[in-house]
Design an enzyme around this catalytic site. Sequence first.
Site, PDB file in Angstrom:
ATOM      1  N   VAL A  35       0.845  -1.202   0.000  1.00 46.58           N
ATOM      2  CA  VAL A  35       0.000   0.000   0.000  1.00 46.58           C
ATOM      3  C   VAL A  35       0.879   1.250   0.000  1.00 46.58           C
ATOM      4  O   VAL A  35       0.666   2.180  -0.783  1.00 46.58           O
ATOM      5  CB  VAL A  35      -0.944   0.011   1.220  1.00 46.58           C
ATOM      6  CG1 VAL A  35      -1.736   1.314   1.265  1.00 46.58           C
ATOM      7  CG2 VAL A  35      -1.901  -1.177   1.159  1.00 46.58           C
TER       8      VAL A  35
ATOM      9  N   PRO B 216      10.600   3.230 -19.683  1.00 48.81           N
ATOM     10  CA  PRO B 216      11.786   3.537 -18.872  1.00 48.81           C
ATOM     11  C   PRO B 216      11.505   4.041 -17.465  1.00 48.81           C
ATOM     12  O   PRO B 216      12.432   4.162 -16.665  1.00 48.81           O
ATOM     13  CB  PRO B 216      12.499   4.614 -19.692  1.00 48.81           C
ATOM     14  CG  PRO B 216      11.424   5.254 -20.494  1.00 48.81           C
ATOM     15  CD  PRO B 216      10.455   4.161 -20.814  1.00 48.81           C
TER      16      PRO B 216
ATOM     17  N   ASP C 284       7.969  -4.915 -10.993  1.00 49.51           N
ATOM     18  CA  ASP C 284       9.408  -4.736 -10.839  1.00 49.51           C
ATOM     19  C   ASP C 284       9.714  -3.380 -10.220  1.00 49.51           C
ATOM     20  O   ASP C 284       8.911  -2.453 -10.293  1.00 49.51           O
ATOM     21  CB  ASP C 284      10.104  -4.816 -12.204  1.00 49.51           C
ATOM     22  CG  ASP C 284      10.398  -6.246 -12.630  1.00 49.51           C
ATOM     23  OD1 ASP C 284      10.215  -7.153 -11.813  1.00 49.51           O
ATOM     24  OD2 ASP C 284      10.800  -6.445 -13.792  1.00 49.51           O
TER      25      ASP C 284
ATOM     26  N   LYS D 264      14.037  -6.439  -7.933  1.00 44.19           N
ATOM     27  CA  LYS D 264      15.386  -6.998  -7.918  1.00 44.19           C
ATOM     28  C   LYS D 264      16.345  -5.830  -7.697  1.00 44.19           C
ATOM     29  O   LYS D 264      16.718  -5.134  -8.630  1.00 44.19           O
ATOM     30  CB  LYS D 264      15.692  -7.721  -9.226  1.00 44.19           C
ATOM     31  CG  LYS D 264      14.943  -9.046  -9.397  1.00 44.19           C
ATOM     32  CD  LYS D 264      15.343  -9.730 -10.691  1.00 44.19           C
ATOM     33  CE  LYS D 264      14.789 -11.154 -10.754  1.00 44.19           C
ATOM     34  NZ  LYS D 264      13.340 -11.194 -10.782  1.00 44.19           N
TER      35      LYS D 264
ATOM     36  N   GLY E 119       9.846  -2.835 -16.102  1.00 37.56           N
ATOM     37  CA  GLY E 119      10.436  -1.657 -16.692  1.00 37.56           C
ATOM     38  C   GLY E 119      10.916  -1.971 -18.097  1.00 37.56           C
ATOM     39  O   GLY E 119      11.263  -3.115 -18.408  1.00 37.56           O
ATOM     40  N   GLY E 120      10.920  -0.956 -18.972  1.00 38.50           N
ATOM     41  CA  GLY E 120      11.406  -1.171 -20.328  1.00 38.50           C
ATOM     42  C   GLY E 120      10.532  -2.125 -21.102  1.00 38.50           C
ATOM     43  O   GLY E 120       9.301  -2.006 -21.126  1.00 38.50           O
ATOM     44  N   ASP E 121      11.147  -3.108 -21.739  1.00 38.06           N
ATOM     45  CA  ASP E 121      10.457  -4.123 -22.532  1.00 38.06           C
ATOM     46  C   ASP E 121      10.644  -5.482 -21.870  1.00 38.06           C
ATOM     47  O   ASP E 121      11.741  -5.778 -21.366  1.00 38.06           O
ATOM     48  CB  ASP E 121      11.024  -4.142 -23.953  1.00 38.06           C
ATOM     49  CG  ASP E 121      10.320  -5.139 -24.839  1.00 38.06           C
ATOM     50  OD1 ASP E 121       9.368  -4.742 -25.535  1.00 38.06           O
ATOM     51  OD2 ASP E 121      10.704  -6.331 -24.839  1.00 38.06           O
TER      52      ASP E 121
ATOM     53  N   MET F   3      22.973  -2.040 -16.629  1.00 40.02           N
ATOM     54  CA  MET F   3      23.354  -2.703 -15.373  1.00 40.02           C
ATOM     55  C   MET F   3      24.867  -2.694 -15.195  1.00 40.02           C
ATOM     56  O   MET F   3      25.469  -3.678 -14.762  1.00 40.02           O
ATOM     57  CB  MET F   3      22.818  -4.135 -15.342  1.00 40.02           C
ATOM     58  CG  MET F   3      21.310  -4.234 -15.498  1.00 40.02           C
ATOM     59  SD  MET F   3      20.698  -5.934 -15.652  1.00 40.02           S
ATOM     60  CE  MET F   3      21.232  -6.331 -17.328  1.00 40.02           C
TER      61      MET F   3
END
Length: 405
Positions: free
Chosen positions: A24, A169, A192, A214, A245-247, A329
């Site tokens: 929440v 993004p 994520d 992660k 996030g992203g694709d 990363m």
Amino acid sequence: MQAHYLAGLDLHGRKVVVIGGGSVAQRRLPNLIAAGTDVHVVALDPTPAVESEVAITVHRRAYADGDLEGAWYAMACTDDPDVNAAVVAEAERRRVFCVRADDARRGTAVTPASGVHRDLQFGVLAAGDHRRSAAVRAAITEALADGTSLRIDDDRRHAAGVALVGGGPGDADLITVRGRKLLAEADVVVADRLAPIALLDELGPQVEIIDAAKVPYGRAMRQEQINDLLVDRARAGKFVVRLKGGDPYVYGRGFEELQACVAAGVPVTVVPGISSPIAAPGLAGIPVTHRGVTHEVVIVSGHVAPGHPDSLTDWAALARLRGTIVLMMAVKRIDEFATALLEGGRPADTPVAFIENASRPDQRLLRTDLAHAAQTAVDEKLIAPAIAVIGPVAGFTDADRALRF
């Protein structure tokens, strides 16, 4: 239920206290951060996404009377009704408006189902009927986006299954129309850390939010556990949105999740997203390709160091290329990647650009060259999520003065 007075609060720079660090709280934080508030979260065990959010202050402990000292606004978001009641009681003594997440009627403020269209913000209150307020908000959002008349479907339900949705993004406006529509129909959202978390605040309290963050070199939910969650909730008759996030298929492990669902006989929908290695440079005014300058773009994971037995990347071959390299990363090992490229023959003066927190209000662009990339990252305290662009296009500055996000 008593009618509420709908108002907009200027909380910029003002202290807001959130008691509780679960799902929440997680869904409320992005809008508080976007409003420029000084957010303090008090929680014994915050989710990884809450704990790793650099724009807030997290106090890892139990609530204690006095935590609302100096607050302008408060939220009681724990799973303990007694704690929430105590927070509301302190807020009333201090004359601080307080949202009580588990029982809105016992708080002194409620959070509307809110939406944004261009420079327009709107909120919907439906006397405590959260599913109805979410449905009305979704209908308003769709009508404003496509210019159609307003149609409200309170009972819109999606068939059981899983949708792997790429959220772009980070900024909520950069999710696809289809992705946002499916998110509004979800019974369960498995999110994520880098997904557009602000969109979670648009969901009703009946939607189960599962934090699958992660955190780099920190807390993380195992991929096998995520796969099992998707299958189990879908088999229970739920429509599950896996928000990434992203694709989903660009370092998102989306195909692993599809394989798990297919093996279990669970229907799957894949919604591509705006991919960060292309979008982040674009948002910073850097094209990853340009006529007469670069004929190739290589997207490389920085998760494994050069020379590591698990590395699948030919760094010597990358160094010989003349085009654009986009490292994802890579913050922790940028010195190793720069060294590998230099040793492979990439010129020391090759332009490098770092884009940190792309599309967020705190987006940052750092420029350097390959010889000084590692030192720049240290000196400027570069943090994840950040993308490194290496090649001639990283030196383009034409858009610097004109570009506004």
